[in-house]
Design a protein around this motif. Structure first.
Motif, short mmCIF file in Angstrom:
data_model
loop_
_atom_site.label_atom_id
_atom_site.label_comp_id
_atom_site.label_asym_id
_atom_site.label_seq_id
_atom_site.Cartn_x
_atom_site.Cartn_y
_atom_site.Cartn_z
N SER A 1 -10.13 -1.55 16.01
CA SER A 1 -8.84 -1.96 16.29
C SER A 1 -7.84 -2.27 15.34
CB SER A 1 -9.03 -3.36 17.21
OG SER A 1 -7.86 -4.01 17.78
N GLN B 1 -6.45 1.16 13.97
CA GLN B 1 -5.31 1.70 15.07
C GLN B 1 -4.15 0.89 15.07
OE1 GLN B 1 -5.91 4.46 16.48
NE2 GLN B 1 -7.97 4.46 15.91
N SER B 2 -4.09 -0.48 14.60
CA SER B 2 -2.97 -1.38 14.62
C SER B 2 -2.41 -1.16 13.07
CB SER B 2 -3.22 -2.74 14.63
OG SER B 2 -3.73 -2.88 15.95
N THR C 1 -0.91 2.50 11.69
CA THR C 1 0.30 2.82 12.45
C THR C 1 1.50 1.79 12.37
OG1 THR C 1 -0.67 1.89 14.46
CG2 THR C 1 -1.46 4.18 13.95
N LYS D 1 1.65 -0.97 13.98
CA LYS D 1 1.70 -1.79 15.21
C LYS D 1 1.65 -3.11 14.77
CE LYS D 1 0.52 1.70 18.42
NZ LYS D 1 -0.55 1.99 19.39
N ALA D 2 0.58 -3.67 13.70
CA ALA D 2 0.45 -4.89 13.17
C ALA D 2 0.69 -4.70 11.56
CB ALA D 2 -1.01 -5.33 13.61
#
Length: 411
Positions: A200, A203-204, A207, A209-210
């Motif tokens: 997780s 992926q965050s 990219t 996203k976080a």
């Protein structure tokens, strides 16, 4: 198998006896209700139905499928076995043969399994399963010795030997090894949880996203891999010592090659330096790519692709990024869906990247590296627990080490 029983009998500790399974358990098998009657025999079923895939070498509490009361009534051999019945796989592939399960709930079974029901109070179900788990190599040698399709028969199960200490000692042995099983299970769950968190985070963070708090305002730019990395064709040259030749696997990364598979001349072999990436262009789609983290240069086959990160791309950041879904999707698309594909650097160079500043790349890589180290440490702990349990089994199941049965608890 009778010869094995006699061999075991010669080494019996005091108060132990040697038996075959047919002397101490009732042996039977199950069946598969007709799949053509799926709606009647399976849909909405409430009776757990055990298949080879449900065997876990431990206690079975749930199954993938269940059958109906009608299936039990209409199908011959569709017996519902009580809890504490011990199951063993007779076929289903060489890796499956000898796997066990002990029913934690009443359940039916399919025809690939033998059900072992204890005849008397002289045998503990937990001990029986431990004995079978500790001697699974016997099953596999038997299955591989005389059959094109490895399997074991009901006769093989019946003749299988077992050494029986007194019941109180059986229960104490089971209790001791159960503690290791619990520690192993807990560690496995902890590893799985950390791996899920790591996935997780990857992926965050990779990219955007976080964001890590101190970099929340930093700008990310879009580019292609070829803009920040370059193909390398560096050869061995004339070194004073010959570097080790490596190959890349999809499971453990770069591994030394044995000398018998290396060609006579290594003049054309490519050099891989620290933080360079190497991959087999025909196997990158199955994950055979790795970053070299050693201080000394190594060699790979001239058929491999080697590339280096430029000043704007942190190698460890990319090493984590290559494990993301986005990377795998791009590689699979580049390969055109075929199993035997060739993906050269010119293909990989077109991969779009969303890159933060270099300092943020390094910070993200550091966070993910910490997670990796924690998982690796837990993996080492798990390996140690498994080795300890194996050593204990070898000592306890032969009577070389006797246990104190004072106050021994039940199963």
């Amino acid at each position: 198998m009778s010869e094995l029983t006699r061999a075991l009998s010669k080494k019996l500790p005091p108060n132990w006896t040697a038996k075959t399974l047919e002397e101490v358990v009732d042996i039977s098998s199950g069946t598969t209700p007709l799949r053509t009657k799926q709606r009647l025999y399976f849909d909405g079923g409430t009776i757990p139905w055990v298949k080879t895939g449900d065997l876990n070498n431990g206690l079975i509490r749930t199954t993938e499928e269940s059958i109906t009361e009608l299936a039990k009534q209409e199908c011959s051999s569709c017996t519902v076995y009580p809890a504490d019945t011990v199951l063993v796989a007779m076929y289903g592939g060489f890796k499956q043969i000898g796997r066990t399960g002990r029913l934690g709930v009443p359940a039916a079974i399919n025809q690939a399994l033998s059900a072992l029901q204890i005849k008397s109070g002289d045998l503990s179900a937990a001990y029986l399963q431990i004995w079978l788990n500790g001697h699974v190599g016997f099953w596999k040698r038997l299955a591989a010795s005389s059959r094109k399709d490895p399997n074991i028969t009901g006769s093989d199960v019946a003749a299988f030997p077992i050494l029986l200490p007194p019941i109180s000692e059986q229960r104490t042995i089971a209790s001791i090894l159960s503690a290791w099983d619990q520690a192993i299970e807990l560690t496995e769950k902890l590893i799985a949880a950390k791996q899920k968190r790591q996935s997780s985070l990857m992926q965050s963070l990779l990219t955007g996203k976080a964001r890590l708090p101190r970099f929340a305002q930093g700008h990310w730019r879009v580019c292609q891999l070829g803009d920040v990395a370059s193909n390398s064709t560096r050869r061995i040259g004339t070194p004073t010592t010959t570097p080790q030749v490596y190959s890349v696997t999809n499971s453990v990364g770069m591994v030394p090659m044995s000398e018998d598979v290396i060609g006579e001349s290594i003049d054309r072999y490519k050099t891989v330096g620290k933080h360079d990436f190497a991959y087999n262009p025909m196997r990158i789609n199955v994950g055979s790519i790795a970053m070299w983290d050693g201080d000394e240069d190594v060699l790979v086959s001239p058929d491999y692709v080697v590339f280096q990160c430029g000043d704007e791309l942190d190698a460890e950041f990319l090493n984590h990024f290559r494990k993301t879904h986005f990377w795998h999707q791009f590689v699979n698309r580049s390969g055109g869906g075929s199993v035997r594909v060739r993906i050269y650097f010119s293909d990989l160079a077109e991969m779009p990247l969303k890159l933060p500043p270099l300092v943020e790349q390094k910070a993200i890589a550091a966070v993910l590296n910490t997670q990796d180290r924690e998982i690796d440490l837990l993996g080492s702990k798990l390996d140690a627990l498994r080795r300890q349990k194996k050593g204990l089994m070898q000592q306890l199941l032969t009577g070389k080490v006797r246990v104190n049965v004072t106050g021994a608890s039940g199963e």
